[in-house]
Design a protein around this motif. Structure first.
Motif, PDB file in Angstrom:
ATOM      1  N   ASP A 145     -20.366   3.708 -27.159  1.00 28.56           N
ATOM      2  CA  ASP A 145     -18.944   3.464 -27.390  1.00 28.56           C
ATOM      3  C   ASP A 145     -18.217   3.191 -26.081  1.00 28.56           C
ATOM      4  OD1 ASP A 145     -18.150   4.520 -30.427  1.00 28.56           O
ATOM      5  OD2 ASP A 145     -19.926   5.470 -29.595  1.00 28.56           O
ATOM      6  N   PHE A 146     -18.559   3.958 -25.039  1.00 27.31           N
ATOM      7  CA  PHE A 146     -17.878   3.822 -23.755  1.00 27.31           C
ATOM      8  C   PHE A 146     -18.168   2.466 -23.112  1.00 27.31           C
ATOM      9  CE2 PHE A 146     -18.992   8.601 -23.565  1.00 27.31           C
ATOM     10  CZ  PHE A 146     -18.054   8.867 -24.544  1.00 27.31           C
ATOM     11  N   LEU A 147     -19.344   1.917 -23.404  1.00 31.85           N
ATOM     12  CA  LEU A 147     -19.692   0.594 -22.901  1.00 31.85           C
ATOM     13  C   LEU A 147     -19.142  -0.512 -23.801  1.00 31.85           C
ATOM     14  CD1 LEU A 147     -23.456   1.264 -22.009  1.00 31.85           C
ATOM     15  CD2 LEU A 147     -21.511   1.254 -20.431  1.00 31.85           C
ATOM     16  N   ASP A 148     -18.913  -0.182 -25.069  1.00 32.62           N
ATOM     17  CA  ASP A 148     -18.542  -1.207 -26.047  1.00 32.62           C
ATOM     18  C   ASP A 148     -17.071  -1.585 -25.990  1.00 32.62           C
ATOM     19  OD1 ASP A 148     -19.414  -2.778 -28.526  1.00 32.62           O
ATOM     20  OD2 ASP A 148     -17.713  -1.642 -29.309  1.00 32.62           O
ATOM     21  N   TYR A 149     -16.203  -0.670 -25.555  1.00 27.43           N
ATOM     22  CA  TYR A 149     -14.769  -0.966 -25.578  1.00 27.43           C
ATOM     23  C   TYR A 149     -14.416  -2.262 -24.838  1.00 27.43           C
ATOM     24  CZ  TYR A 149     -14.289   3.805 -27.357  1.00 27.43           C
ATOM     25  OH  TYR A 149     -14.397   4.953 -28.107  1.00 27.43           O
ATOM     26  N   PRO A 150     -14.821  -2.437 -23.565  1.00 27.01           N
ATOM     27  CA  PRO A 150     -14.478  -3.701 -22.892  1.00 27.01           C
ATOM     28  C   PRO A 150     -15.183  -4.907 -23.496  1.00 27.01           C
ATOM     29  CG  PRO A 150     -15.923  -2.360 -21.509  1.00 27.01           C
ATOM     30  CD  PRO A 150     -15.498  -1.494 -22.650  1.00 27.01           C
ATOM     31  N   MET A 151     -16.380  -4.717 -24.055  1.00 28.41           N
ATOM     32  CA  MET A 151     -17.070  -5.834 -24.698  1.00 28.41           C
ATOM     33  C   MET A 151     -16.317  -6.305 -25.937  1.00 28.41           C
ATOM     34  SD  MET A 151     -21.038  -4.566 -24.577  1.00 28.41           S
ATOM     35  CE  MET A 151     -21.821  -3.997 -23.065  1.00 28.41           C
ATOM     36  N   THR A 152     -15.861  -5.346 -26.745  1.00 28.50           N
ATOM     37  CA  THR A 152     -15.141  -5.694 -27.965  1.00 28.50           C
ATOM     38  C   THR A 152     -13.804  -6.345 -27.653  1.00 28.50           C
ATOM     39  OG1 THR A 152     -16.199  -3.895 -29.191  1.00 28.50           O
ATOM     40  CG2 THR A 152     -14.140  -4.763 -30.082  1.00 28.50           C
ATOM     41  N   ARG A 153     -13.132  -5.880 -26.598  1.00 28.58           N
ATOM     42  CA  ARG A 153     -11.854  -6.510 -26.226  1.00 28.58           C
ATOM     43  C   ARG A 153     -12.050  -7.968 -25.874  1.00 28.58           C
ATOM     44  NH1 ARG A 153     -10.693  -1.883 -23.690  1.00 28.58           N
ATOM     45  NH2 ARG A 153     -11.376  -2.651 -21.663  1.00 28.58           N
ATOM     46  N   LYS A 202     -23.531  -8.912 -26.821  1.00 32.57           N
ATOM     47  CA  LYS A 202     -23.595  -7.506 -26.402  1.00 32.57           C
ATOM     48  C   LYS A 202     -25.041  -7.086 -26.157  1.00 32.57           C
ATOM     49  CE  LYS A 202     -19.409  -6.054 -28.883  1.00 32.57           C
ATOM     50  NZ  LYS A 202     -18.853  -5.184 -29.949  1.00 32.57           N
ATOM     51  N   ARG A 203     -25.920  -7.441 -27.090  1.00 32.28           N
ATOM     52  CA  ARG A 203     -27.329  -7.078 -26.926  1.00 32.28           C
ATOM     53  C   ARG A 203     -27.915  -7.713 -25.673  1.00 32.28           C
ATOM     54  NH1 ARG A 203     -27.465  -7.934 -32.607  1.00 32.28           N
ATOM     55  NH2 ARG A 203     -28.356 -10.022 -32.260  1.00 32.28           N
ATOM     56  N   ALA A 204     -27.514  -8.956 -25.397  1.00 35.43           N
ATOM     57  CA  ALA A 204     -28.008  -9.633 -24.200  1.00 35.43           C
ATOM     58  C   ALA A 204     -27.553  -8.905 -22.940  1.00 35.43           C
ATOM     59  CB  ALA A 204     -27.533 -11.087 -24.188  1.00 35.43           C
ATOM     60  N   TRP A 205     -26.295  -8.458 -22.923  1.00 39.25           N
ATOM     61  CA  TRP A 205     -25.787  -7.719 -21.754  1.00 39.25           C
ATOM     62  C   TRP A 205     -26.530  -6.406 -21.589  1.00 39.25           C
ATOM     63  CZ3 TRP A 205     -23.938  -3.160 -20.082  1.00 39.25           C
ATOM     64  CH2 TRP A 205     -23.254  -3.130 -18.865  1.00 39.25           C
ATOM     65  N   LEU A 206     -26.726  -5.676 -22.682  1.00 38.38           N
ATOM     66  CA  LEU A 206     -27.435  -4.396 -22.622  1.00 38.38           C
ATOM     67  C   LEU A 206     -28.870  -4.590 -22.145  1.00 38.38           C
ATOM     68  CD1 LEU A 206     -26.153  -2.793 -25.954  1.00 38.38           C
ATOM     69  CD2 LEU A 206     -25.460  -2.186 -23.627  1.00 38.38           C
ATOM     70  N   GLY A 207     -29.517  -5.657 -22.607  1.00 37.07           N
ATOM     71  CA  GLY A 207     -30.880  -5.930 -22.167  1.00 37.07           C
ATOM     72  C   GLY A 207     -30.955  -6.357 -20.712  1.00 37.07           C
ATOM     73  N   ARG A 208     -29.973  -7.136 -20.276  1.00 39.48           N
ATOM     74  CA  ARG A 208     -29.950  -7.606 -18.890  1.00 39.48           C
ATOM     75  C   ARG A 208     -29.722  -6.456 -17.912  1.00 39.48           C
ATOM     76  NH1 ARG A 208     -26.953 -11.414 -19.973  1.00 39.48           N
ATOM     77  NH2 ARG A 208     -24.909 -10.631 -19.341  1.00 39.48           N
ATOM     78  N   HIS A 209     -28.948  -5.474 -18.341  1.00 41.66           N
ATOM     79  CA  HIS A 209     -28.639  -4.324 -17.481  1.00 41.66           C
ATOM     80  C   HIS A 209     -29.275  -3.055 -18.052  1.00 41.66           C
ATOM     81  CE1 HIS A 209     -25.801  -6.740 -15.155  1.00 41.66           C
ATOM     82  NE2 HIS A 209     -25.304  -7.185 -16.301  1.00 41.66           N
TER      83      HIS A 209
END
Length: 251
Positions: free
Chosen positions: A160-168, A176-183
């Motif tokens: 959730d803490f990582l998702d807030y700026p992504m959702t905005r 989102k999945r690509a960002w999580l996989g990249r990092h």
């Protein structure tokens, strides 16, 4: 690259705590997370004290009874995160502004944003319930299963803490999945760290607000664009089309 992500993930809660203490613009939106975190800390301290084993919390966590109680508490925390998603997103947005990163205008009112934030929060809630079932399975396969279950529980708490700026930025699920996989290194370290910090009796809940701020910093320091690339591409294409139409009309 991965080692920089891991180090920044370790520093994220400290960055969040420092920013919360020094930037007054964050105090109002942080009021609810701090209050809820304080309640969580008091409850966890009471639980540890009632067992008589507060000094050996990690040994206590090995017991089946307390592990079940912990899972139940985690489910309640996830429900709280879903219900409070719009207010937590407010803290995340103010954090992004305090850090000097660009925040793209959403074009929506507070009611629309709140509804969207709550809906996304509950979608994440049901996804995390499914992950918790996986946790219950792998936790019976120590020692590797124990570590994997810690990471998975941490991910359900920290996503959730990582998702807030992504959702905005209205990123798609694939983006989102690509960002999580990249990092991946940042995600794993941040998830495990958040889990270990939040289970500290009497103190873990106080890190809720710094975790929201730190997670926002972790994402925004790696992607400062206000919108997803696909949306930016659509905007550029629309602009080119408008320019071409104006050219034909003037001709």
């Amino acid at each position: 690259m991965w080692h920089r992500d891991a180090l920044d993930a370790l520093a994220a809660p400290l960055v969040g705590a420092r920013l919360l203490l020094t930037d007054r613009s964050l105090w109002a939106p942080a009021a609810l997370p701090v209050t809820l975190g304080l309640i969580w800390s008091l409850l966890s301290l009471g639980l540890a004290a009632s067992t008589g084993l507060a000094g050996s919390i990690f040994i206590v966590l090995l017991s089946v009874t307390l592990a079940a109680a912990l899972i139940g508490a985690i489910v309640l925390v996830h429900l709280m995160l879903a219900l409070c998603a719009p207010l937590f997103d407010w803290l995340s947005e103010r954090t992004e502004r305090a850090l000097g990163y660009q925040v793209g205008p959403s074009g929506d009112g507070w009611i629309q944003r709140s509804w969207r934030g709550t809906a996304i929060g509950f979608r994440l809630f049901f996804l995390k319930l499914a992950l918790l079932l996986v946790v219950l399975i792998v936790s019976f396969m120590p020692p590797l299963g124990t570590v994997v279950s810690w990471v998975l529980i941490g991910f359900t708490l920290s996503v959730d803490f990582l998702d807030y700026p992504m959702t905005r930025r209205r990123w798609s699920a694939a983006h989102k999945r690509a960002w999580l996989g990249r990092h991946w290194a940042a995600v794993i370290v941040f998830s495990l760290l958040i889990y270990l910090l939040l289970i500290i009796p009497g103190a873990g809940g106080l890190l809720l607000a710094p975790a929201i701020i730190g997670g926002t910093w972790l994402v925004c320091s790696r992607d400062r664009t206000p919108f997803a690339p696909e949306e930016a591409a659509v905007g550029r294409a629309s602009a080119r089309h408008s320019v071409a139409q104006e050219g034909r009309m003037s001709g």
